[in-house]
Design a protein around this motif. Structure first.
Motif, PDB file in Angstrom:
ATOM      1  N   LEU A 134       1.030  -1.137   0.164  1.00 28.80           N
ATOM      2  CA  LEU A 134      -0.137  -0.063   0.110  1.00 28.80           C
ATOM      3  C   LEU A 134       0.869   1.321   0.266  1.00 28.80           C
ATOM      4  CD1 LEU A 134      -2.714  -1.179   2.686  1.00 28.80           C
ATOM      5  CD2 LEU A 134      -3.329  -0.982  -0.237  1.00 28.80           C
ATOM      6  N   ALA A 135       2.166   1.126   0.580  1.00 25.96           N
ATOM      7  CA  ALA A 135       3.184   2.460   0.494  1.00 25.96           C
ATOM      8  C   ALA A 135       4.178   1.870   0.974  1.00 25.96           C
ATOM      9  CB  ALA A 135       2.705   3.110   1.837  1.00 25.96           C
ATOM     10  N   PHE A 136       5.936   1.878   0.106  1.00 27.11           N
ATOM     11  CA  PHE A 136       6.738   2.202   0.356  1.00 27.11           C
ATOM     12  C   PHE A 136       7.980   2.737   0.062  1.00 27.11           C
ATOM     13  CE2 PHE A 136       5.652   1.973  -4.147  1.00 27.11           C
ATOM     14  CZ  PHE A 136       6.911   2.133  -5.087  1.00 27.11           C
ATOM     15  N   LEU A 137       9.195   3.043   0.783  1.00 28.30           N
ATOM     16  CA  LEU A 137      10.015   3.476   1.421  1.00 28.30           C
ATOM     17  C   LEU A 137      10.775   3.018   0.139  1.00 28.30           C
ATOM     18  CD1 LEU A 137      10.763   4.342   4.878  1.00 28.30           C
ATOM     19  CD2 LEU A 137       9.817   6.073   3.381  1.00 28.30           C
ATOM     20  N   SER A 138      11.176   3.631  -1.186  1.00 26.78           N
ATOM     21  CA  SER A 138      12.183   3.048  -2.361  1.00 26.78           C
ATOM     22  C   SER A 138      13.612   3.008  -1.991  1.00 26.78           C
ATOM     23  CB  SER A 138      11.661   3.121  -3.869  1.00 26.78           C
ATOM     24  OG  SER A 138      11.998   4.679  -3.837  1.00 26.78           O
ATOM     25  N   GLY A 139      13.639   3.909  -1.318  1.00 31.51           N
ATOM     26  CA  GLY A 139      15.368   4.641  -0.421  1.00 31.51           C
ATOM     27  C   GLY A 139      15.896   5.423  -2.094  1.00 31.51           C
ATOM     28  N   GLY A 140      14.960   5.791  -2.656  1.00 32.74           N
ATOM     29  CA  GLY A 140      15.095   7.176  -3.477  1.00 32.74           C
ATOM     30  C   GLY A 140      15.232   8.846  -2.579  1.00 32.74           C
TER      31      GLY A 140
END
Length: 707
Positions: free
Chosen positions: A14-20
């Motif tokens: 549903l949501a994520f921290l891609s690291g960008g």
């Protein structure tokens, strides 16, 4: 909050921290809305979990939130944007709403965001996916927004679960090891009380450390690989130290290694104390048993048995003794290893005691093992001796059975095979006797050294009985072998005579066959009578030689049959084939005699015919005017007709059967040749008669002239 508790929600992405990161180095939080109805409660829980991951320093730089509304409706996007105010109001710097190709009502959306701007506390912009790079570098965007940043949500989730599991287990293990190590510093009584209760932690330290090292290696590897990303900028990995707290993992590993090292030392000291006490107890148990019950067991076992069954029973008993000793020898090996380990790492005050225990244990065990091995060797040699003796006895019984059985072979080849088998058995018996002597000598040598292992007991009487038994067995086998050899010599002579008998009978039958073949050849191939007197004489000579060969064959067969009679009398048996062979030989010889006589008579008649005919037909210059007597013509005619008549008559054998020479065609050819010559003689006679008549006429004419 732990990832394992909301794992189904996290898997939905549903949501994520891609690291960008954005241009302010703030983290990028992506909320990919889909066509299905998004649960705000699950999204809120997911955001709470994700926002708990970065460090406070990282949070201070703010977040850029990308709300992907390309597959969603405007009211859902609006609800999500407003929810961000309650979840992360202070940390949000910018919210980028990615609009779909079919844009919502521009006035409504612009008005709504503009209206809520001051209340929200962060800027909200609407942007197409292809224009998102105005605010964020392409290398910091994932591929769904046209960027080059690689992100695997399931991989991130698996690594996150490993990290949290390691953090939980390592923290708990660290607390337990600290308590155990602190208790070890107390008094000896406290050590004893706590030795059992606190010595084993809840988690295996080695496993936890290995998990931590693997996790740290994975984090460092991903960070190293991420630093070489494309685009020329600094690539970002979601497993960076700001997301998964790499320093925290390193700190936990350092603390855990330190406490685990202390714990290992505590365990080593405790193990050393308990080992020393246990070793002392076990050493005395081993020594007492080997010098007591073990020694007594060996003292009662000295016999070698008088048969295979007896020796097997002794071996079985010895195996039971060895089995009991093996249990104590296993304890000895274990104790020796433990003592060696303690000696290599022991204190000075323990060295002398340990060495004394080791020496005492080794002396007793090696002495007992040597006695067991010697006894086992004696029993093994005795078993082999009895097996060889039994094998030889069985071979002698088999050989004796062959010698006592009647010899009734079918032919000479069978006798030769039986004789060969007899010789092989005798040779096998000789080999068995030699093997028995060798094994008996080995056993005697071992018995002679047995006294040194007698534990002070007098074993001379028992050894004498064993030695007498060994000599008795070998002498008995030698006598039995000698008796069998004598019987084999007699049987060999008889069987050789039988071979001669069968050979004579076989050769006599062969002579009958040869004589029959000669008779058949005489009837079928000896057909020609010759075209002139010279050829007929040659055929007569050949016929005489042919008859001589047949006579030799007949004489040879008679001699063989006479030999069979003599051999049968010597063997006291009735021949089975000579009684039939002699009549057959005589019958074939009589048939041959009749046939050869007929052939001789026909050749003689042919010779007389050709001689008389040639005398009439020969033409010589000096005999041109010679007149042949009428008797000569009549002789040719008489002999020729007699010969032709002879050709039509079959050969009549003594049993009344008949047989013609050659085929009808062959006889017709011979008869035609005779008729041709008779025709020439007749023509000659006719010419002579004409000549005589002419002379008579001339004489009559000459008479009147003279008068």
């Amino acid at each position: 909050m732990e990832a394992s508790k909301i794992l189904p929600m996290l898997k939905k992405k549903l949501a994520f921290l891609s690291g960008g990161k954005d241009r302010r180095s703030g983290l990028i939080l992506t909320i990919p809305l889909c066509t299905e109805q998004t649960s705000m409660e699950e999204l809120s829980a997911t955001l709470d979990y994700l926002l708990g991951i970065p460090s406070e320093k990282c949070k201070a730089r703010g977040f850029t939130v990308i709300v992907d509304g390309r597959k969603s409706q405007w009211n859902i996007v609006k609800t999500v944007v407003l929810m961000l105010q309650n979840v992360i109001p202070a940390e949000v710097s910018l919210v980028c709403v990615v609009k779909p190709d079919e844009f919502w009502d521009k006035k409504v959306t612009h008005f709504c965001f503009w209206k809520e701007k001051d209340r929200l506390g962060f800027e909200v912009i609407l942007v197409s996916a292809n224009k998102l790079t105005r605010y964020i570098e392409p290398c910091q965007l994932t591929d769904e927004f046209g960027g080059s940043l690689v992100y695997d949500h399931l991989d991130w989730l698996n690594k996150r679960l490993v990290f949290e599991k390691f953090t939980k287990e390592s923290t708990s293990l660290l607390d337990e090891l600290t308590v155990i190590n602190e208790n070890e510093k107390g008094s000896q009584a406290e050590k004893d009380r706590s030795s059992e209760s606190n010595i084993l932690p809840s988690f295996d330290p080695e496993t936890v450390l290995q998990t931590g090292h693997e996790l740290l290696s994975e984090l460092q590897q991903r960070r190293f690989n991420g630093s070489e990303g494309g685009g020329g900028g600094t690539a970002w990995s979601p497993m960076d130290d700001e997301l998964l707290a790499q320093p925290q993992v390193m700190k936990l590993l350092d603390s855990l290694r330190e406490q685990y090292t202390k714990y290992q030392e505590v365990c080593r000291q405790r193990s050393k104390r308990s080992q020393l006490e246990e070793i002392q107890t076990k050493v005395m148990q081993v020594v007492n048993w080997l010098e007591g019950p073990g020694t007594e067991q060996l003292r009662t076992q000295w016999g070698i048995g008088d048969s295979i069954r007896a020796s097997q029973a002794l071996q079985q008993k010895h195996e039971e003794i060895e089995s009991q000793h093996s249990e104590w020898f296993a304890v000895y090996v274990e104790l020796n290893q433990q003592i060696a380990a303690l000696l290599s790492a022991g204190d000075e005050e323990d060295l002398m005691e340990l060495k004394g225990l080791q020496q005492q244990l080794s002396d007793v065990c090696y002495r007992q093992a040597s006695q067991l091995e010697f006894r086992q060797n004696v029993l093994q040699s005795a078993h082999e001796f009895h097996m060889t003796a039994q094998d030889m006895s069985q071979q002698l019984d088999g050989l004796l059975g062959m010698l006592c059985a009647d010899v009734a072979p079918a032919d000479g080849a069978a006798i030769q095979q039986t004789l060969k088998h007899l010789e092989e058995k005798l040779k096998s018996v000789e080999g068995a006797l030699q093997s028995l002597r060798e094994k008996g000598q080995v056993l005697l040598d071992q018995m002679s050294t047995q006294t040194s292992f007698s534990y002070g007991k007098d074993v001379g009487i028992e050894n004498k009985e064993n030695i007498d038994h060994i000599h008795s067995v070998m002498e008995d086998m030698q006598l039995r072998k000698q008796r069998c050899e004598d019987m084999v010599d007699v049987r060999r002579l008889k069987m050789l005579q039988m071979v001669q008998l069968f050979k004579c009978e076989e050769d006599a039958s062969q002579a009958v066959e040869w004589l029959g073949e000669l008779l058949d050849a005489l009837l079928k191939t000896h057909i020609r009578l010759g075209d002139d007197s010279q050829e007929t004489k040659v055929l007569l000579e050949k016929h005489k030689k042919f008859v001589d060969v047949a006579q030799s064959t007949y004489d040879y067969g008679r001699q063989l049959l006479q030999a069979t009679v003599v051999l049968c009398q010597s063997l006291r048996c009735t021949t089975r084939s000579s009684g039939d062979t002699l009549p057959r030989l005589n019958r074939v010889w009589k048939q041959f005699t009749v046939t050869s006589d007929e052939r001789q008579h026909r050749l003689e008649m042919a010779s007389a015919f050709h001689t008389a005919a040639e005398k009439i037909l020969r033409e010589s210059p000096e005999l041109a005017e010679l007149m042949v007597d009428v008797e000569a013509y009549e002789e040719v005619e008489t002999v020729g007709k007699g010969l032709l008549d002879r050709l039509t008559v079959p050969v009549i054998f003594p049993d009344g059967s008949e047989q013609f020479f050659g085929s009808p065609g062959d006889m017709a050819s011979s008869a035609e040749s005779i008729r041709e010559r008779m025709k020439l003689v007749e023509e000659k006679r006719f010419l002579q008669e004409e000549a005589e008549q002419r002379l008579d006429e001339e004489a009559l004419e000459a008479g009147p002239r003279e008068s």
